[in-house]
Design a protein around this motif. Structure first.
Motif, mmCIF file in Angstrom:
data_model
loop_
_atom_site.group_PDB
_atom_site.id
_atom_site.type_symbol
_atom_site.label_atom_id
_atom_site.label_comp_id
_atom_site.label_asym_id
_atom_site.label_seq_id
_atom_site.Cartn_x
_atom_site.Cartn_y
_atom_site.Cartn_z
ATOM 1 N N GLY A 99 0.827 -1.201 0.000
ATOM 2 C CA GLY A 99 0.000 0.000 0.000
ATOM 3 C C GLY A 99 0.863 1.253 0.000
ATOM 4 N N THR A 100 0.213 2.408 -0.010
ATOM 5 C CA THR A 100 0.928 3.685 -0.018
ATOM 6 C C THR A 100 1.831 3.787 1.212
ATOM 7 O OG1 THR A 100 -0.959 4.694 -1.138
ATOM 8 C CG2 THR A 100 0.657 6.184 -0.160
ATOM 9 N N ILE A 101 3.090 4.107 0.989
ATOM 10 C CA ILE A 101 4.085 4.072 2.066
ATOM 11 C C ILE A 101 3.759 5.079 3.168
ATOM 12 C CG2 ILE A 101 6.555 4.219 2.602
ATOM 13 C CD1 ILE A 101 5.720 1.918 0.697
ATOM 14 N N ALA A 102 3.232 6.244 2.788
ATOM 15 C CA ALA A 102 2.925 7.277 3.788
ATOM 16 C C ALA A 102 1.844 6.836 4.767
ATOM 17 C CB ALA A 102 2.504 8.567 3.086
ATOM 18 N N ASN A 103 1.071 5.805 4.401
ATOM 19 C CA ASN A 103 -0.015 5.342 5.281
ATOM 20 C C ASN A 103 0.398 4.189 6.184
ATOM 21 O OD1 ASN A 103 -1.776 7.227 4.174
ATOM 22 N ND2 ASN A 103 -2.509 5.818 2.595
ATOM 23 N N LEU A 104 1.656 3.745 6.080
ATOM 24 C CA LEU A 104 2.116 2.633 6.915
ATOM 25 C C LEU A 104 2.406 3.130 8.339
ATOM 26 C CD1 LEU A 104 4.600 0.781 4.496
ATOM 27 C CD2 LEU A 104 2.150 0.392 4.821
ATOM 28 N N ASN A 105 2.157 2.267 9.299
ATOM 29 C CA ASN A 105 2.484 2.625 10.686
ATOM 30 C C ASN A 105 3.946 2.308 10.984
ATOM 31 O OD1 ASN A 105 2.715 -0.174 11.364
ATOM 32 N ND2 ASN A 105 0.484 -0.276 11.694
ATOM 33 N N ALA A 106 4.384 2.589 12.189
ATOM 34 C CA ALA A 106 5.802 2.450 12.549
ATOM 35 C C ALA A 106 6.296 1.010 12.415
ATOM 36 C CB ALA A 106 6.026 2.957 13.975
ATOM 37 N N ASP A 107 5.472 0.050 12.849
ATOM 38 C CA ASP A 107 5.886 -1.362 12.759
ATOM 39 C C ASP A 107 5.994 -1.819 11.307
ATOM 40 O OD1 ASP A 107 6.037 -1.624 15.494
ATOM 41 O OD2 ASP A 107 3.982 -2.377 15.713
ATOM 42 N N GLU A 108 5.056 -1.387 10.488
ATOM 43 C CA GLU A 108 5.078 -1.762 9.069
ATOM 44 C C GLU A 108 6.287 -1.157 8.361
ATOM 45 O OE1 GLU A 108 0.306 -2.302 8.144
ATOM 46 O OE2 GLU A 108 1.181 -0.286 8.211
ATOM 47 N N LEU A 109 6.605 0.091 8.677
ATOM 48 C CA LEU A 109 7.787 0.727 8.088
ATOM 49 C C LEU A 109 9.059 -0.012 8.484
ATOM 50 C CD1 LEU A 109 6.951 4.527 8.540
ATOM 51 C CD2 LEU A 109 7.178 3.304 6.367
ATOM 52 N N LYS A 110 9.099 -0.457 9.726
ATOM 53 C CA LYS A 110 10.287 -1.187 10.191
ATOM 54 C C LYS A 110 10.433 -2.508 9.450
ATOM 55 C CE LYS A 110 12.559 -2.957 14.355
ATOM 56 N NZ LYS A 110 12.486 -3.091 15.836
ATOM 57 N N ARG A 111 9.319 -3.259 9.334
ATOM 58 C CA ARG A 111 9.381 -4.551 8.640
ATOM 59 C C ARG A 111 9.739 -4.374 7.169
ATOM 60 N NH1 ARG A 111 4.855 -7.034 7.982
ATOM 61 N NH2 ARG A 111 3.396 -5.642 9.046
ATOM 62 N N LEU A 112 9.143 -3.375 6.531
ATOM 63 C CA LEU A 112 9.448 -3.116 5.126
ATOM 64 C C LEU A 112 10.901 -2.702 4.957
ATOM 65 C CD1 LEU A 112 8.796 -2.733 2.158
ATOM 66 C CD2 LEU A 112 7.800 -0.494 2.706
ATOM 67 N N GLY A 113 11.387 -1.853 5.869
ATOM 68 C CA GLY A 113 12.782 -1.412 5.789
ATOM 69 C C GLY A 113 13.755 -2.572 5.851
ATOM 70 N N MET A 114 13.484 -3.531 6.726
ATOM 71 C CA MET A 114 14.369 -4.683 6.854
ATOM 72 C C MET A 114 14.309 -5.594 5.629
ATOM 73 S SD MET A 114 15.704 -3.882 9.660
ATOM 74 C CE MET A 114 16.759 -5.320 9.892
ATOM 75 N N GLU A 115 13.183 -5.567 4.904
ATOM 76 C CA GLU A 115 13.027 -6.426 3.723
ATOM 77 C C GLU A 115 13.379 -5.714 2.419
ATOM 78 O OE1 GLU A 115 9.161 -8.154 3.451
ATOM 79 O OE2 GLU A 115 9.032 -8.582 5.600
ATOM 80 N N LEU A 116 13.580 -4.393 2.477
ATOM 81 C CA LEU A 116 13.637 -3.598 1.250
ATOM 82 C C LEU A 116 14.761 -4.025 0.308
ATOM 83 C CD1 LEU A 116 12.234 -1.285 -0.187
ATOM 84 C CD2 LEU A 116 13.856 0.291 0.865
ATOM 85 N N LYS A 117 15.924 -4.327 0.838
ATOM 86 C CA LYS A 117 17.050 -4.708 -0.020
ATOM 87 C C LYS A 117 16.730 -5.956 -0.831
ATOM 88 C CE LYS A 117 22.015 -5.719 0.004
ATOM 89 N NZ LYS A 117 23.233 -5.863 0.849
ATOM 90 N N GLN A 118 16.174 -6.965 -0.152
ATOM 91 C CA GLN A 118 15.835 -8.211 -0.850
ATOM 92 C C GLN A 118 14.684 -7.995 -1.813
ATOM 93 O OE1 GLN A 118 17.599 -11.113 -0.680
ATOM 94 N NE2 GLN A 118 16.298 -11.710 -2.394
ATOM 95 N N LEU A 119 13.694 -7.181 -1.415
ATOM 96 C CA LEU A 119 12.575 -6.887 -2.308
ATOM 97 C C LEU A 119 13.058 -6.191 -3.575
ATOM 98 C CD1 LEU A 119 9.800 -5.627 0.148
ATOM 99 C CD2 LEU A 119 9.755 -7.720 -1.224
#
Length: 533
Positions: free
Chosen positions: A216-236
């Motif tokens: 979904g739109t990144i600006a609408n993610l909460n703090a936990d979602e941003l953290k999980r996405l950040g940790m996965e971003l390189k592989q994604l």
């Protein structure tokens, strides 16, 4: 009324078409809600910023649809590399976009700046998590940030584009089979090919759209979602890049491009026609409207060809060849005892003349093409996925029916390649070109013919049938070696684009600082005048 009594002039749109009509009608003609004061900028600041961005767009040679995204990306990387917290950069970005008229005056308010600040803050939080296992994530994250801001600026247009893209995907999906690929992979590869070719999306936009399909739109993610996405971003990012660069990409590109002329006219019909449902249901209305759109698009294509031709010449001179021309005279004088003016003149005049010939020899599509487009559009509107028609099969293996003949053609092509260059080399000898002059001449010809070929593709955006002159095979035979070398040169020399460094460091940063100071002074004097009232 039974189906047999149905008026033959009336069409029966498919479920796909009816759903598209409903979706387009449901998209509100919304403008971003204006809260707070309208952001104003001075005309003096705009004059210099507009001139700079116009020149920059030529130098970068981006597709027209990607120009503003490239500008946002560049602005944010420049500002956030200094202001790492990002505080106040939403307002600064809004001002810079207004300076360069990439957003019209009066369309951005302080509320819009706050929304862009929210987007910036979310992506900076994302980057703070991503860099823990990806230290160089900043550039990629900011490019994705520029995508989200670009889509925030034009929500209605982006919603329609997504509806058109999904319609294209749905109506060509069952006409294609990819060997040795499961359904989910086929859907992914085809969807990427549709977006890349319909909207000329670059790799960053493709990755961004894959990302928001899942998150979904990144600006609408909460703090936990941003953290999980950040940790996965390189592989994604790695996975998305592999998907985009899949081994079927070139074949899918050719397949999708063959479909696009009719879809481009159909989508323009949806965009520019008020009573779309009644127009699509009636063959007479539909054919009349398609004829009008085709005439308009053919004329528009001529203008785009001329502009693209001029941009190509300026781009090649400015980014690739100006330093070569500047070195031609001193190097010739140093290595050779005599200097001839004719080679320098020919090397300078030849690119615009050659590009002019390439552009002027392009013909507009014929009325026969318009009739073919109409028939194709009718088949799209009434498309029935249950009909068992022919399917295009794409394989990762090359099917060579006559391998011996192909080997002969390769040898003939190599001979032709050498012969063409040898003949021109001899002609340049007669004109007293030295080795340096010849090298520059071949560089120019190769780059111009390759860019000329790319420019000519604009004329095929609305062409279903390829209309070649009788002498086209002869011309292709002569220029194909130059285009092949030009493609390689363009990719390699682009890495040596010193002019981009000059623009970024020596021009843009000081210019924007001066404009910002002018704006601050303007606000100061305005405030003082208001105090006098």
């Amino acid at each position: 009324m039974t189906n047999n009594d149905r008026d033959p002039k009336l069409l029966n749109p498919s479920n796909f078409t009816n759903v598209l009509i409903e979706v387009i009608d449901s998209i509100e003609h919304e403008k971003r809600k204006t809260t707070g004061e309208i952001i104003e900028v001075s005309e003096a600041a705009s004059f210099f910023a507009v001139a700079y961005e116009k020149l920059r767009s030529i130098i970068e040679f981006n597709d027209e649809r990607l120009i503003r995204h490239a500008s946002i990306d560049r602005i944010l990387k420049r500002r956030l590399s200094v202001n790492i917290t990002g505080n106040g950069e939403g307002l600064n970005l809004a001002r810079e976009l207004l300076w360069s008229r990439q957003v019209r005056a009066g369309e951005l308010s302080e509320g819009h700046a706050d929304e862009m600040q929210k987007i910036i803050d979310s992506f900076l939080k994302l980057n703070s998590h991503a860099k823990q296992n990806w230290p160089t994530s900043f550039s990629h994250v900011v490019s994705l940030l520029a995508c989200e801001i670009e889509e925030y600026l034009e929500p209605e247009i982006r919603q329609k584009e997504q509806a058109f893209l999904f319609f294209l995907f749905q109506t060509i999906h069952d006409t294609l089979h990819i060997e040795n690929v499961d359904d989910s992979q086929k859907d992914l590869y085809l969807f990427l090919a549709c977006e890349e070719n319909l909207y000329k999306s670059n790799t960053t936009f493709l990755q961004y759209h894959l990302l928001i399909q899942k998150w979904g739109t990144i600006a609408n993610l909460n703090a936990d979602e941003l953290k999980r996405l950040g940790m996965e971003l390189k592989q994604l990012s790695k996975n998305y890049k592999q998907a985009i660069e899949n081994k079927y990409r070139d074949k899918l590109t050719r397949f999708v491009r063959r479909q696009l002329p009719a879809y481009r006219i159909l989508f323009e019909l949806f965009t520019s026609t008020d009573e779309i449902a009644s127009t699509i249901n009636n063959q007479d209305k539909l054919q009349k409207r398609i004829n009008e759109i085709c005439i308009s698009k053919y004329e528009e294509t001529k203008d785009k060809l001329r502009i693209a031709g001029v941009r190509s010449v300026i781009y090649i001179f400015a980014t690739k060849m100006i330093f070569v021309l500047l070195l031609e005279v001193p190097l010739t004088s140093f290595f050779y005892s005599q200097f001839h003016l004719l080679p320098v003149i020919l090397n300078t005049l030849m690119p615009p003349v050659l590009m002019g010939i390439i552009v002027l020899t392009v013909r507009a599509p014929s009325t026969q093409n318009t009739e073919q487009l109409y028939r194709k559009i009718v088949s799209i509107i009434t498309y029935d996925p249950t009909d068992s028609g022919s399917r295009t099969v794409i394989s990762d293996k090359a099917h060579e029916r006559r391998p011996f003949l192909k080997s002969v053609f390769y040898m003939l092509y190599a001979f032709l390649f050498a012969t063409v260059f040898f003949i021109i080399y001899g002609m340049l000898d007669l004109l007293e070109f030295n080795l340096i002059n010849k090298t520059i001449f071949f560089l120019f010809v190769c780059l111009i013919t390759f860019f000329g070929y790319r420019v000519r593709q604009i004329s095929k955006e609305y062409s279903l049938s390829l209309q070649d002159h009788l002498w086209t095979p002869i011309v292709d035979t002569f220029f194909l070696p130059f285009m092949s070398v030009g493609k390689v040169l363009s990719a390699q020399v682009a890495r040596l684009n010193v002019l981009m460094f000059i623009f970024d460091v020596l021009i843009e940063a000081p210019l924007k600082l001066i404009i910002e100071l002018v704006e601050e002074w303007r606000d100061f004097t305005k405030q003082k005048k208001e105090e006098l009232m």
